[in-house]
Design a protein around this motif. Sequence first.
Motif, PDB file in Angstrom:
ATOM      1  N   VAL A 565       0.846  -1.183   0.000  1.00 30.09           N
ATOM      2  CA  VAL A 565       0.000   0.000   0.000  1.00 30.09           C
ATOM      3  C   VAL A 565       0.884   1.235   0.000  1.00 30.09           C
ATOM      4  CG1 VAL A 565      -1.686   1.347   1.310  1.00 30.09           C
ATOM      5  CG2 VAL A 565      -1.894  -1.138   1.212  1.00 30.09           C
ATOM      6  N   GLN A 566       0.552   2.177  -0.850  1.00 32.95           N
ATOM      7  CA  GLN A 566       1.241   3.465  -0.854  1.00 32.95           C
ATOM      8  C   GLN A 566       0.192   4.552  -0.660  1.00 32.95           C
ATOM      9  OE1 GLN A 566       3.082   5.602  -4.437  1.00 32.95           O
ATOM     10  NE2 GLN A 566       4.898   4.761  -3.423  1.00 32.95           N
ATOM     11  N   SER A 567       0.417   5.403   0.315  1.00 34.77           N
ATOM     12  CA  SER A 567      -0.564   6.425   0.662  1.00 34.77           C
ATOM     13  C   SER A 567       0.113   7.781   0.813  1.00 34.77           C
ATOM     14  CB  SER A 567      -1.268   6.048   1.979  1.00 34.77           C
ATOM     15  OG  SER A 567      -2.154   7.060   2.391  1.00 34.77           O
ATOM     16  N   ARG A 568      -0.581   8.785   0.331  1.00 35.07           N
ATOM     17  CA  ARG A 568      -0.101  10.157   0.503  1.00 35.07           C
ATOM     18  C   ARG A 568      -1.284  11.035   0.885  1.00 35.07           C
ATOM     19  NH1 ARG A 568      -0.158  14.868  -2.260  1.00 35.07           N
ATOM     20  NH2 ARG A 568       1.585  16.333  -1.944  1.00 35.07           N
ATOM     21  N   ALA A 569      -1.276  11.548   2.114  1.00 35.16           N
ATOM     22  CA  ALA A 569      -2.316  12.462   2.559  1.00 35.16           C
ATOM     23  C   ALA A 569      -2.023  13.862   2.033  1.00 35.16           C
ATOM     24  CB  ALA A 569      -2.390  12.471   4.084  1.00 35.16           C
ATOM     25  N   ALA A 570      -3.054  14.698   1.988  1.00 35.59           N
ATOM     26  CA  ALA A 570      -2.893  16.062   1.492  1.00 35.59           C
ATOM     27  C   ALA A 570      -1.833  16.800   2.306  1.00 35.59           C
ATOM     28  CB  ALA A 570      -4.227  16.803   1.565  1.00 35.59           C
ATOM     29  N   GLY A 571      -0.838  17.374   1.611  1.00 36.01           N
ATOM     30  CA  GLY A 571       0.211  18.133   2.266  1.00 36.01           C
ATOM     31  C   GLY A 571       1.242  17.299   2.994  1.00 36.01           C
ATOM     32  N   GLU A 572       1.199  15.963   2.850  1.00 36.78           N
ATOM     33  CA  GLU A 572       2.117  15.077   3.560  1.00 36.78           C
ATOM     34  C   GLU A 572       3.005  14.321   2.583  1.00 36.78           C
ATOM     35  OE1 GLU A 572       2.370  15.103   6.759  1.00 36.78           O
ATOM     36  OE2 GLU A 572       0.599  16.326   7.211  1.00 36.78           O
ATOM     37  N   GLN A 573       3.975  13.574   3.142  1.00 41.35           N
ATOM     38  CA  GLN A 573       4.864  12.762   2.335  1.00 41.35           C
ATOM     39  C   GLN A 573       4.255  11.388   2.064  1.00 41.35           C
ATOM     40  OE1 GLN A 573       7.849  13.954   1.099  1.00 41.35           O
ATOM     41  NE2 GLN A 573       7.130  15.901   1.968  1.00 41.35           N
ATOM     42  N   VAL A 574       4.817  10.704   1.092  1.00 40.31           N
ATOM     43  CA  VAL A 574       4.347   9.363   0.747  1.00 40.31           C
ATOM     44  C   VAL A 574       4.714   8.387   1.862  1.00 40.31           C
ATOM     45  CG1 VAL A 574       4.645   7.431  -0.850  1.00 40.31           C
ATOM     46  CG2 VAL A 574       4.450   9.773  -1.726  1.00 40.31           C
ATOM     47  N   GLU A 575       3.773   7.518   2.216  1.00 40.36           N
ATOM     48  CA  GLU A 575       4.004   6.475   3.209  1.00 40.36           C
ATOM     49  C   GLU A 575       3.671   5.118   2.598  1.00 40.36           C
ATOM     50  OE1 GLU A 575       1.965   7.210   6.820  1.00 40.36           O
ATOM     51  OE2 GLU A 575       2.921   9.145   7.181  1.00 40.36           O
ATOM     52  N   ASN A 576       4.303   4.071   3.104  1.00 40.57           N
ATOM     53  CA  ASN A 576       4.116   2.729   2.575  1.00 40.57           C
ATOM     54  C   ASN A 576       3.648   1.778   3.671  1.00 40.57           C
ATOM     55  OD1 ASN A 576       5.241   2.874  -0.311  1.00 40.57           O
ATOM     56  ND2 ASN A 576       6.902   3.787   0.886  1.00 40.57           N
ATOM     57  N   GLY A 577       2.932   0.761   3.228  1.00 34.38           N
ATOM     58  CA  GLY A 577       2.488  -0.291   4.133  1.00 34.38           C
ATOM     59  C   GLY A 577       2.574  -1.635   3.439  1.00 34.38           C
ATOM     60  N   TYR A 578       2.833  -2.683   4.229  1.00 34.92           N
ATOM     61  CA  TYR A 578       3.008  -4.018   3.663  1.00 34.92           C
ATOM     62  C   TYR A 578       2.218  -5.035   4.480  1.00 34.92           C
ATOM     63  CZ  TYR A 578       7.000  -1.591   1.636  1.00 34.92           C
ATOM     64  OH  TYR A 578       7.797  -0.683   0.992  1.00 34.92           O
ATOM     65  N   LEU A 579       1.680  -6.008   3.776  1.00 42.01           N
ATOM     66  CA  LEU A 579       0.977  -7.121   4.414  1.00 42.01           C
ATOM     67  C   LEU A 579       1.378  -8.404   3.711  1.00 42.01           C
ATOM     68  CD1 LEU A 579      -1.307  -8.324   6.272  1.00 42.01           C
ATOM     69  CD2 LEU A 579      -2.858  -7.935   4.334  1.00 42.01           C
ATOM     70  N   LEU A 580       1.700  -9.415   4.502  1.00 44.81           N
ATOM     71  CA  LEU A 580       2.015 -10.734   3.960  1.00 44.81           C
ATOM     72  C   LEU A 580       1.357 -11.764   4.857  1.00 44.81           C
ATOM     73  CD1 LEU A 580       3.628 -12.539   1.955  1.00 44.81           C
ATOM     74  CD2 LEU A 580       5.501 -12.508   3.627  1.00 44.81           C
ATOM     75  N   TYR A 581       0.577 -12.670   4.262  1.00 40.86           N
ATOM     76  CA  TYR A 581       0.002 -13.717   5.102  1.00 40.86           C
ATOM     77  C   TYR A 581       0.002 -15.066   4.418  1.00 40.86           C
ATOM     78  CZ  TYR A 581      -4.836 -13.385   3.075  1.00 40.86           C
ATOM     79  OH  TYR A 581      -5.951 -13.396   2.282  1.00 40.86           O
ATOM     80  N   GLN A 582       0.007 -16.094   5.275  1.00 40.76           N
ATOM     81  CA  GLN A 582      -0.112 -17.479   4.842  1.00 40.76           C
ATOM     82  C   GLN A 582      -1.366 -18.066   5.480  1.00 40.76           C
ATOM     83  OE1 GLN A 582       1.732 -19.438   2.562  1.00 40.76           O
ATOM     84  NE2 GLN A 582      -0.141 -20.618   2.872  1.00 40.76           N
ATOM     85  N   ASP A 583      -2.233 -18.570   4.614  1.00 39.97           N
ATOM     86  CA  ASP A 583      -3.528 -19.086   5.028  1.00 39.97           C
ATOM     87  C   ASP A 583      -3.542 -20.600   4.828  1.00 39.97           C
ATOM     88  OD1 ASP A 583      -6.255 -17.532   5.571  1.00 39.97           O
ATOM     89  OD2 ASP A 583      -6.750 -19.367   4.501  1.00 39.97           O
TER      90      ASP A 583
END
Length: 685
Positions: A565-583
């Motif tokens: 996931v890559q997210s950038r809020a108004a007036g802010e810097q880019v932030e990243n998120g990661y998810l990994l799962y085994q089902d």
Amino acid sequence: MRSVLIHIALIGWLIPAAVVAQQRDSTQTQVQEDLEQALEDFDIEEGERGSEQLIQLLQELMANPININRADVNELREVPGINLKTARAIIHYRTEEKPFETLGELTEVSGIGRVTFEKVQPYVTIGSGLELSKALYSDPRYWTNDGKLQVFSRYQQDLQKGQGYIEPPEEGGYRGSPMKYYQRFGYQSDHLSMNFTQEKDAGEQLSNPARFDHQSWHLALEDNGLLQMIAVGDYSLSFGQGLVLWNGGVFGKGSDVIGAANRKGRGIKPYTSAQETNYYRGAAATVGRRFQITGFYSARNRSSSIISPDTVRYPGSDGYHRTNKEHGQRGNLGQMLYGGRLQFEFPFGIVGATGYRTRFDRYIKASDQAYARYDFEGETTSTVGFDYTLLVGPVLIFGEVARSRNGGLGGVTGIESSLGSDTEMAVAYRNYQKTFQSVLGNGFGEVSGNPKNEEGIYLGLQHTIGDKVTLHAYMDQFRFPAPRFGTHQPTKGYDWLGKAEVEVSPELEFYVQLRSETKEDEYEATDALGRQQRLLDNTRRSNLRANLSYWVNDRVRLRTRGEWVQSRAAGEQVENGYLLYQDLRLLLKDNLKIDTRISVFDTHSYAARVYQYENDLLYVFASQMLYDRGQRMYLLLNYEPFDFLEGWAKIGITKYEDKQVIGSGLNQIKGDFRSEIGIQLRFKF
């Protein structure tokens, strides 16, 4: 100790004296997978209102599939994946060719290819057993044919105490225990439905088994000659495209790119959900066949924030009565509703008109914020609308136009069509004026809930390549003519999705999905003179997901997912998120199933949060929002020791690596992990 004794008493009360065997539905696994995929698209950021109803709708449709040899157009349209064009084709086939002898014959119907067949298969049947004439109302077998009596008991609890359970009620803490109870008694046959549901949310008080915070009941007769439906007690209403009246959940924009914009009204439905606000209480009936007349009346109490003795806010939808303040607002607002609908079925389609008037016994005052400038205020409001679903050659045209009492207009229209044998297309345009006040509607759009203050155009495409590959894509561009929540000026945006599904073999499937949304938002900044300014900037949230499912054998399924996931809020810097799962899913026996998962997540902050839908107790919506850094594990056991008894048990644990306080306010937990358990029993007669 008292809470434990109450729970023991509840379980003892629920054990039935006698039971009758019921066969396990062979399509249960397929439906569960459909739910997993569909609910991952559910917009939990807009709240969970209707999510449980959505799950229950599909699960009950699975348990009571539509008979394709007897169902009329309206019944067939309730099946996911079947629109008016497909329903007419099914009826034409069974009338002009021959009755269906197997479900596989559906692929011989015009417009039903591999993708559509796989979508509808779990929810339909060719029929079997006793078929009685509708004239035999005095025959007990008519009312009990295919009858099922079910009794549910559910217990859930967070194992760590939040701040609300530590603070005393007189200082703002919760009045009750952290245990959540649910029980339901229901009987359903081909023509009769009876139900009684009770629920206590975590934090609410339960002094004895007869005094739950929420209680719901109904008695309904269905498909009795000209009387299509009559419901007394609690019921829901869903008509047209949802611009006037719509209860219950809907799937929004997601991987179902063709059917997302076209809502198929379910009419009157008896209410069985534990969702406490999204229903009506009174009586409703539909009479007729090709020409149908519907009437409804409701009178019930709602809960609302008090401004003055005779003025309140519009009632909320969470249903919580945990603190003294929330409990003091319980049922403090009366709401009366009445209205009706006319529906005509013609050779070229279906048209309908719906209207209602609702009155509150106190004055409703809107918020003073800029986004609420055009919200409903007063004691009485009404909305009327005209909807249509038409067949013009190979094209399906749908839409609805509605007007609220203050003169505001709302409209949505679109088409669905095949482009050759392998490609389907959907286009929809919506325009809900900023003055449109449909307080009981739920129309298609970027913002879920009441349709208002939005204009947009949607394009969806689906293409199959042979028998193995399916491509999905949509693009939606929208604008908000007036301020929306969190802004003080008009804004606009767009979002899109691309998805490729590949069936390598019957045992191995994978998909890759890329989704992105960009919309304008406001942020505050300080200029060179030290003055605070409110500026406009784009926010963007994108996610890339890869998902692999593999059946090792008939008993073991593995599923691996990675998401960025890559997210950038108004007036802010880019932030990243990661998810990994085994089902892992283990079908140890025909009556014993285990689902378990280990997830690892790492996000810069809440802005880059990730979501995962989880298997849970029957009819429970479980979508976890994960942020910061940590791991999550859950284990779900589903066991049916006898034909009359089925049980579920779940435990989930989330461990954080970088914080010692979880949550905020009354839900705040001290420590670096949280865990929850759930147990559910279903007795089947």
